[in-house]
Design a protein around this motif. Sequence first.
Motif, PDB file in Angstrom:
ATOM      1  N   THR B  19      22.717   8.381   6.769  1.00 30.35           N
ATOM      2  CA  THR B  19      24.086   8.795   7.076  1.00 30.35           C
ATOM      3  C   THR B  19      24.648   9.686   5.972  1.00 30.35           C
ATOM      4  O   THR B  19      25.350  10.660   6.242  1.00 30.35           O
ATOM      5  N   VAL B  30      34.250  17.786  11.880  1.00 35.25           N
ATOM      6  CA  VAL B  30      34.157  16.667  12.824  1.00 35.25           C
ATOM      7  C   VAL B  30      32.903  15.849  12.550  1.00 35.25           C
ATOM      8  O   VAL B  30      32.943  14.616  12.489  1.00 35.25           O
ATOM      9  N   ASP B  31      31.773  16.563  12.360  1.00 31.50           N
ATOM     10  CA  ASP B  31      30.526  15.861  12.052  1.00 31.50           C
ATOM     11  C   ASP B  31      30.660  15.038  10.778  1.00 31.50           C
ATOM     12  O   ASP B  31      30.154  13.915  10.685  1.00 31.50           O
ATOM     13  N   ALA B  33      33.428  13.762   9.471  1.00 28.33           N
ATOM     14  CA  ALA B  33      34.286  12.584   9.701  1.00 28.33           C
ATOM     15  C   ALA B  33      33.513  11.503  10.454  1.00 28.33           C
ATOM     16  O   ALA B  33      33.635  10.307  10.143  1.00 28.33           O
ATOM     17  N   VAL B  34      32.690  11.927  11.437  1.00 29.03           N
ATOM     18  CA  VAL B  34      31.873  10.954  12.177  1.00 29.03           C
ATOM     19  C   VAL B  34      30.894  10.258  11.240  1.00 29.03           C
ATOM     20  O   VAL B  34      30.698   9.038  11.297  1.00 29.03           O
ATOM     21  N   ASP B  37      32.689   7.704   9.149  1.00 31.71           N
ATOM     22  CA  ASP B  37      32.956   6.536   9.999  1.00 31.71           C
ATOM     23  C   ASP B  37      31.726   5.631  10.085  1.00 31.71           C
ATOM     24  O   ASP B  37      31.814   4.407   9.955  1.00 31.71           O
ATOM     25  N   MET B  38      30.584   6.273  10.312  1.00 29.17           N
ATOM     26  CA  MET B  38      29.312   5.545  10.413  1.00 29.17           C
ATOM     27  C   MET B  38      28.987   4.860   9.090  1.00 29.17           C
ATOM     28  O   MET B  38      28.500   3.718   9.061  1.00 29.17           O
ATOM     29  N   ALA B  41      30.855   1.744   8.810  1.00 31.61           N
ATOM     30  CA  ALA B  41      30.260   0.692   9.644  1.00 31.61           C
ATOM     31  C   ALA B  41      29.051   0.078   8.939  1.00 31.61           C
ATOM     32  O   ALA B  41      28.850  -1.145   8.984  1.00 31.61           O
ATOM     33  N   VAL B  42      28.253   0.924   8.268  1.00 30.07           N
ATOM     34  CA  VAL B  42      27.086   0.391   7.549  1.00 30.07           C
ATOM     35  C   VAL B  42      27.535  -0.517   6.405  1.00 30.07           C
ATOM     36  O   VAL B  42      26.946  -1.573   6.149  1.00 30.07           O
ATOM     37  N   LEU B  44      30.330  -2.265   6.285  1.00 33.94           N
ATOM     38  CA  LEU B  44      30.798  -3.525   6.890  1.00 33.94           C
ATOM     39  C   LEU B  44      29.613  -4.419   7.242  1.00 33.94           C
ATOM     40  O   LEU B  44      29.641  -5.631   7.017  1.00 33.94           O
ATOM     41  N   GLY B  67      37.941  -2.016   7.119  1.00 34.40           N
ATOM     42  CA  GLY B  67      38.051  -1.533   8.492  1.00 34.40           C
ATOM     43  C   GLY B  67      39.366  -0.831   8.747  1.00 34.40           C
ATOM     44  O   GLY B  67      39.402   0.246   9.360  1.00 34.40           O
ATOM     45  N   PHE B  71      40.017   3.206   9.544  1.00 30.73           N
ATOM     46  CA  PHE B  71      40.736   3.649  10.738  1.00 30.73           C
ATOM     47  C   PHE B  71      41.836   4.642  10.359  1.00 30.73           C
ATOM     48  O   PHE B  71      41.955   5.722  10.970  1.00 30.73           O
ATOM     49  N   SER B  74      40.271   7.984   9.413  1.00 23.97           N
ATOM     50  CA  SER B  74      39.752   8.752  10.551  1.00 23.97           C
ATOM     51  C   SER B  74      40.885   9.405  11.325  1.00 23.97           C
ATOM     52  O   SER B  74      40.798  10.572  11.708  1.00 23.97           O
ATOM     53  N   VAL B  75      41.963   8.653  11.561  1.00 23.23           N
ATOM     54  CA  VAL B  75      43.073   9.205  12.339  1.00 23.23           C
ATOM     55  C   VAL B  75      43.739  10.354  11.567  1.00 23.23           C
ATOM     56  O   VAL B  75      44.092  11.390  12.145  1.00 23.23           O
TER      57      VAL B  75
END
Lengths: 132, 86
Positions: B19, B30-31, B33-34, B37-38, B41-42, B44, B67, B71, B74-75
């Motif tokens: 990642t 955008v890529d 930011a995605v 985000d990923m 998640a890793v 977490l 988390g 959020f 990202s927003v």
Amino acid sequence: MNTFVDVLAAVLMVSGSALALIAAIGLFRMPDAYSRIHVATKPATLAVVFTVGAAVLRVPGLAPTTKLLLAVLLQFWTAPVASHMLGRAAHASGLRPTEPWVVDDLETAEADAGEIDTEPTGGDVGTAGDDT
Amino acid sequence: MNAVGWVSGVMLGIAGLLTTVHVIRARNLVDRAVGVDMLVAVILNGLAVGIAVSENDLVAALLLIIGLLAFLGSVTIARYIEERGP
């Protein structure tokens, strides 16, 4: 019973980590930003659900369980909203997928809303300018 | 349980490395930011695996905090992209 719970927790942990790994590989395999948003949201959320489920099984007590379940609930609330915002922003900023759209309802909806929205305000400004 | 923790940790480490490479090599915002985000998640996942292996819930509140922060980030980035472009 205790060993059964431990084995279940181990299976959940490994499958959650495997899902995270698959999602990370998917970031490279997917062709454009929209499919990457898809791959970074759903498998990642399921991975968090699995590993936190393993933690819930392993740690006894009400307070840790509440905290961990609240974390899962928060992930379920925020992950779709965040990825939806990102997709909308990508569309609004003019980013297009590598293959042409099959369906683009947002484009037509925005065109319709634009026609309805801009007409009255434009008319108001025009008449105000004409009066003075 | 230790061996299972090692297996999960190695898988999550590879996922985090992949990642990070994706975030560095991303072509647009955008890529990126995605990818971030990923990455969250890793992280977490890693915290949850740590809780499960150690049977110690000291860092359980961190799952909530990270988390929520991810959020908000990202927003905010999404609003920024909407005005500025990818």
